[in-house]
Design a protein around this motif. Structure first.
Motif, PDB file in Angstrom:
ATOM      1  N   MET A 138      10.489  45.107   2.840  1.00 34.41           N
ATOM      2  CA  MET A 138      10.973  45.557   1.534  1.00 34.41           C
ATOM      3  C   MET A 138      12.383  46.106   1.715  1.00 34.41           C
ATOM      4  O   MET A 138      12.647  46.877   2.618  1.00 34.41           O
ATOM      5  CB  MET A 138      10.030  46.654   1.012  1.00 34.41           C
ATOM      6  CG  MET A 138      10.619  47.463  -0.108  1.00 34.41           C
ATOM      7  SD  MET A 138       9.549  48.746  -0.802  1.00 34.41           S
ATOM      8  CE  MET A 138       9.486  49.952   0.490  1.00 34.41           C
ATOM      9  N   SER A 139      13.252  45.711   0.827  1.00 33.71           N
ATOM     10  CA  SER A 139      14.587  46.302   0.833  1.00 33.71           C
ATOM     11  C   SER A 139      14.531  47.636   0.088  1.00 33.71           C
ATOM     12  O   SER A 139      13.513  48.004  -0.457  1.00 33.71           O
ATOM     13  CB  SER A 139      15.579  45.350   0.161  1.00 33.71           C
ATOM     14  OG  SER A 139      15.179  45.091  -1.168  1.00 33.71           O
ATOM     15  N   SER A 140      15.633  48.335   0.068  1.00 35.05           N
ATOM     16  CA  SER A 140      15.683  49.610  -0.649  1.00 35.05           C
ATOM     17  C   SER A 140      15.639  49.358  -2.150  1.00 35.05           C
ATOM     18  O   SER A 140      16.085  48.326  -2.637  1.00 35.05           O
ATOM     19  CB  SER A 140      16.980  50.353  -0.311  1.00 35.05           C
ATOM     20  OG  SER A 140      17.030  50.633   1.058  1.00 35.05           O
ATOM     21  N   ARG A 141      15.105  50.330  -2.874  1.00 39.26           N
ATOM     22  CA  ARG A 141      15.103  50.220  -4.329  1.00 39.26           C
ATOM     23  C   ARG A 141      15.470  51.567  -4.939  1.00 39.26           C
ATOM     24  O   ARG A 141      15.212  52.628  -4.364  1.00 39.26           O
ATOM     25  CB  ARG A 141      13.781  49.712  -4.858  1.00 39.26           C
ATOM     26  CG  ARG A 141      12.628  50.661  -4.672  1.00 39.26           C
ATOM     27  CD  ARG A 141      11.397  50.151  -5.370  1.00 39.26           C
ATOM     28  NE  ARG A 141      10.302  50.137  -4.433  1.00 39.26           N
ATOM     29  CZ  ARG A 141       9.211  49.447  -4.596  1.00 39.26           C
ATOM     30  NH1 ARG A 141       9.056  48.683  -5.627  1.00 39.26           N
ATOM     31  NH2 ARG A 141       8.252  49.508  -3.720  1.00 39.26           N
ATOM     32  N   LEU A 142      16.050  51.504  -6.119  1.00 34.37           N
ATOM     33  CA  LEU A 142      16.473  52.675  -6.876  1.00 34.37           C
ATOM     34  C   LEU A 142      15.681  52.665  -8.176  1.00 34.37           C
ATOM     35  O   LEU A 142      15.640  51.647  -8.865  1.00 34.37           O
ATOM     36  CB  LEU A 142      17.972  52.575  -7.169  1.00 34.37           C
ATOM     37  CG  LEU A 142      18.579  53.616  -8.076  1.00 34.37           C
ATOM     38  CD1 LEU A 142      18.801  54.911  -7.303  1.00 34.37           C
ATOM     39  CD2 LEU A 142      19.918  53.114  -8.602  1.00 34.37           C
ATOM     40  N   ASN A 143      15.009  53.788  -8.471  1.00 39.23           N
ATOM     41  CA  ASN A 143      14.217  53.822  -9.695  1.00 39.23           C
ATOM     42  C   ASN A 143      14.045  55.258 -10.189  1.00 39.23           C
ATOM     43  O   ASN A 143      14.198  56.199  -9.414  1.00 39.23           O
ATOM     44  CB  ASN A 143      12.838  53.182  -9.476  1.00 39.23           C
ATOM     45  CG  ASN A 143      12.040  53.848  -8.397  1.00 39.23           C
ATOM     46  OD1 ASN A 143      12.171  53.491  -7.236  1.00 39.23           O
ATOM     47  ND2 ASN A 143      11.222  54.812  -8.756  1.00 39.23           N
ATOM     48  N   PRO A 144      13.716  55.410 -11.473  1.00 39.77           N
ATOM     49  CA  PRO A 144      13.459  56.753 -12.001  1.00 39.77           C
ATOM     50  C   PRO A 144      12.129  57.290 -11.496  1.00 39.77           C
ATOM     51  O   PRO A 144      11.193  56.542 -11.242  1.00 39.77           O
ATOM     52  CB  PRO A 144      13.421  56.553 -13.518  1.00 39.77           C
ATOM     53  CG  PRO A 144      13.152  55.115 -13.727  1.00 39.77           C
ATOM     54  CD  PRO A 144      13.639  54.387 -12.510  1.00 39.77           C
ATOM     55  N   TYR A 145      12.069  58.625 -11.354  1.00 43.42           N
ATOM     56  CA  TYR A 145      10.852  59.325 -10.986  1.00 43.42           C
ATOM     57  C   TYR A 145      10.665  60.433 -12.014  1.00 43.42           C
ATOM     58  O   TYR A 145      11.470  61.357 -12.073  1.00 43.42           O
ATOM     59  CB  TYR A 145      10.975  59.919  -9.579  1.00 43.42           C
ATOM     60  CG  TYR A 145       9.633  60.225  -8.956  1.00 43.42           C
ATOM     61  CD1 TYR A 145       9.170  59.486  -7.881  1.00 43.42           C
ATOM     62  CD2 TYR A 145       8.819  61.235  -9.454  1.00 43.42           C
ATOM     63  CE1 TYR A 145       7.936  59.750  -7.297  1.00 43.42           C
ATOM     64  CE2 TYR A 145       7.592  61.503  -8.894  1.00 43.42           C
ATOM     65  CZ  TYR A 145       7.152  60.763  -7.821  1.00 43.42           C
ATOM     66  OH  TYR A 145       5.929  61.016  -7.261  1.00 43.42           O
ATOM     67  N   LEU A 146       9.638  60.296 -12.838  1.00 39.07           N
ATOM     68  CA  LEU A 146       9.399  61.217 -13.941  1.00 39.07           C
ATOM     69  C   LEU A 146       8.378  62.279 -13.556  1.00 39.07           C
ATOM     70  O   LEU A 146       7.426  61.994 -12.835  1.00 39.07           O
ATOM     71  CB  LEU A 146       8.899  60.445 -15.164  1.00 39.07           C
ATOM     72  CG  LEU A 146       9.771  59.267 -15.594  1.00 39.07           C
ATOM     73  CD1 LEU A 146       9.106  58.525 -16.749  1.00 39.07           C
ATOM     74  CD2 LEU A 146      11.165  59.731 -15.971  1.00 39.07           C
TER      75      LEU A 146
END
Length: 137
Positions: free
Chosen positions: A1-9
């Protein structure tokens, strides 16, 4: 898996309901882990969500959790930006830059779930979470 950027609520006790709602909206696979599964069995937090992750067919990733009572919920500040993956060098490089002149609330170090994890609020007031997992074999 490559890096990922996502929201964390972050939620005030209704993360399960919210994450299940988002699954109905976006579809996909929802994984929920409770505080009880992470060593807090028999406490009022046992059935609350320590970590949830929705991965959608469109490639979206949304993460969320119930706020731990030791970290009071602040309306308007109930989100973080999460960087995660298994490229340790890349993610540590991001951490070094993001945490410079920042407020570090959780140092980047190995956690009870086995990953290396850290949290900081950068000099612009944006909260970041970095999680480095072991590469899959």
């Amino acid at each position: 898996m490559s890096s990922r950027l996502n929201p964390y609520l972050t939620f005030d006790g209704d993360a399960r309901e919210a994450m299940e709602f988002y699954q109905q909206v976006f579809g996909g696979t929802l994984r929920l882990n409770t505080y009880g599964e992470s060593g807090m069995a028999g406490t009022p937090m046992a059935e609350k969500i320590m970590h949830g992750m929705l991965e959608t067919p469109s490639g979206y990733t949304l993460m969320g959790a119930d706020q731990h009572p030791d970290m009071p919920q602040q309306s308007g500040a109930n989100y973080s930006v999460s960087l995660s993956g298994d490229d340790s060098d890349e993610l540590r490089g991001y951490w070094e830059k993001l945490s410079a002149n920042a407020t570090v609330s959780v140092p980047l170090e190995k956690q009870m779930w086995g990953d290396v994890f850290g949290m900081c609020t950068d000099r612009f007031g944006i909260p970041w979470m970095v999680n480095i997992s072991e590469p899959e074999a």
